[in-house]
Design a protein around this motif. Structure first.
Motif, short mmCIF file in Angstrom:
data_model
loop_
_atom_site.label_atom_id
_atom_site.label_comp_id
_atom_site.label_asym_id
_atom_site.label_seq_id
_atom_site.Cartn_x
_atom_site.Cartn_y
_atom_site.Cartn_z
N UNK A 135 45.54 7.54 46.10
CA UNK A 135 44.61 6.53 46.36
C UNK A 135 44.98 5.33 45.56
N UNK A 136 45.76 5.39 44.39
CA UNK A 136 46.37 4.33 43.29
C UNK A 136 47.69 3.96 44.01
N UNK A 137 48.29 4.57 45.01
CA UNK A 137 49.69 4.22 45.43
C UNK A 137 50.55 4.76 44.57
N UNK A 138 50.65 5.73 44.00
CA UNK A 138 51.39 6.18 43.08
C UNK A 138 52.43 7.25 43.66
N UNK A 139 53.73 6.94 44.26
CA UNK A 139 54.42 7.65 44.84
C UNK A 139 54.99 8.74 44.10
N UNK A 140 55.31 8.40 42.80
CA UNK A 140 55.78 9.43 42.04
C UNK A 140 54.92 10.72 41.91
N UNK A 141 53.67 10.60 41.83
CA UNK A 141 52.59 11.57 41.64
C UNK A 141 52.54 12.66 42.62
N UNK A 142 53.34 12.56 43.88
CA UNK A 142 53.54 13.59 44.87
C UNK A 142 54.39 14.48 44.32
N UNK A 143 55.34 14.17 43.42
CA UNK A 143 56.31 15.31 42.74
C UNK A 143 55.46 15.68 41.65
N UNK A 144 55.14 16.89 41.53
CA UNK A 144 54.43 17.48 40.37
C UNK A 144 55.34 18.17 39.62
N UNK A 145 55.16 18.38 38.42
CA UNK A 145 55.72 19.02 37.36
C UNK A 145 55.72 20.49 37.50
N UNK A 167 54.04 14.76 27.85
CA UNK A 167 55.17 13.79 28.13
C UNK A 167 56.06 14.83 29.07
N UNK A 168 56.42 14.35 30.22
CA UNK A 168 56.92 15.33 31.32
C UNK A 168 58.42 14.46 31.90
N UNK A 196 49.95 7.82 33.73
CA UNK A 196 50.75 6.69 33.90
C UNK A 196 52.21 6.88 33.84
N UNK A 197 53.22 5.86 34.10
CA UNK A 197 54.66 5.90 34.32
C UNK A 197 55.13 5.67 32.86
N UNK A 198 54.55 5.16 31.99
CA UNK A 198 54.98 4.63 30.63
C UNK A 198 54.10 5.11 29.40
N UNK A 199 54.67 5.15 28.51
CA UNK A 199 53.73 5.56 27.19
C UNK A 199 52.90 4.53 26.99
N UNK A 200 53.49 3.25 26.89
CA UNK A 200 52.58 2.09 26.57
C UNK A 200 51.43 2.03 27.38
N UNK A 201 51.57 2.34 28.72
CA UNK A 201 50.38 2.24 29.52
C UNK A 201 49.52 3.26 29.04
#
Length: 301
Positions: A135-145, A167-168, A196-201
């Protein structure tokens, strides 16, 4: 003069690390004992040693963080009815504690005991895809660790036993240095949730949520526990995102909508026909007389 400048610069470091959140917490009602554990910066050789040992490159923002402070811990208590107890906790593990995620060794270990890698398969991973990430539009989230060699996972925060922030490094190959990393949350059911995609976020996200209990579950489909929601609504009313924002198209809240026919598994009552009220005999005879003669109470001869 130079010593004064150095002292003022050192005093500004905690303020920059916390983004001024300590002053905000101290002014909140009931909040006491706001503590920031001051730590020395990590040495560069320790960072290089970690990268060589784990065959991963630390993200630049996380490297800069460790060169400022080797880990982060900010706690605060709350006082209710003359009794204080810990509530908020913000933690980033030091470089030495940034260890690979592994299953704890049981007290009575069996030779064929399953590991996390044994519990990782494609069907199970597909079931753990969360709706909040899409729902947040995160395409990378579909590829799970993954718990096996396809991912390298390191624990940033144990979340006080409520899960793990990690950290993955995904899509890793044996013998190849991993460079791209993301921040994910692992819940009790071993399902992954993208943060999040970055540690800063993630760091700003942690500060914004004040380290309240179970705040990471706000990024899961089921959300925090009711008690955690109460604390969030009390100390984080502006940024708290609860299920109260979920509404129907008509605008009515979908929460606390109790349907007794579905909630209570009782037998359906059989509808009984209503009985017609009985009419006294005297009224019946008068009515017949009125219909026949047009005058009440007079019978037709």
């Amino acid at each position: 003069m130079e010593g004064t400048k150095e002292n003022s610069a050192l005093k500004c470091i905690p303020e920059r690390l916390t983004l001024g959140i300590t002053g905000i917490l101290e002014n909140m009602p009931g909040v006491t004992d706001v503590r920031l554990a001051e730590r020395e910066p990590a040495e560069k050789r320790n960072l290089l040693s970690w990268e060589q040992k784990n065959n991963c490159i630390l993200p630049e923002d996380l490297r800069d963080f460790y060169l400022t402070t080797d880990g982060f811990t900010l706690t605060w208590n709350v006082k209710l009815e003359n009794e204080c107890f810990p509530l908020g906790c913000m933690t980033i593990n030091s470089v030495g504690r940034l260890q690979p995620l592994h299953q704890p060794t049981p007290v009575f270990s069996l030779p064929n005991a399953p590991s996390l890698a044994d519990l990782d398969w494609e069907e199970n991973s597909a079931e753990c895809v969360t709706d909040s990430s899409s729902s947040r539009g995160l395409a990378n989230a579909t590829t799970l660790p993954h718990f096996d060699s396809r991912s390298r996972i390191f624990e940033l925060d144990s979340c006080d036993g409520n899960g793990k922030v990690c950290l993955v490094y995904k899509n890793t190959t044996t013998g190849v240095v991993a460079q791209q990393s993301e921040i994910w949350f692992l819940d009790f059911s071993l399902c992954w949730h993208f943060l999040t995609a970055t540690f800063s976020s993630y760091y700003r996200l942690m500060i914004t949520h004040l380290g309240l209990p179970e705040w990471q579950y706000s990024f899961t489909p089921y959300g925090p526990s009711p008690q955690a929601k109460q604390w969030a609504s009390l100390y984080q009313p502006l940024t708290f995102r609860s299920e109260l924002s979920l509404t129907h198209s008509a605008g009515d809240s979908i929460l606390n909508k109790l349907d007794p026919t579905k909630a209570f598994k009782a037998k359906a009552k059989v509808a009984t026909p209503k009985k017609k009220p009985s009419i006294p005999c005297s009224q019946t005879s008068n009515a017949k007389s009125q219909n026949s003669s047009g005058k009440p109470g007079v019978a037709k001869r």
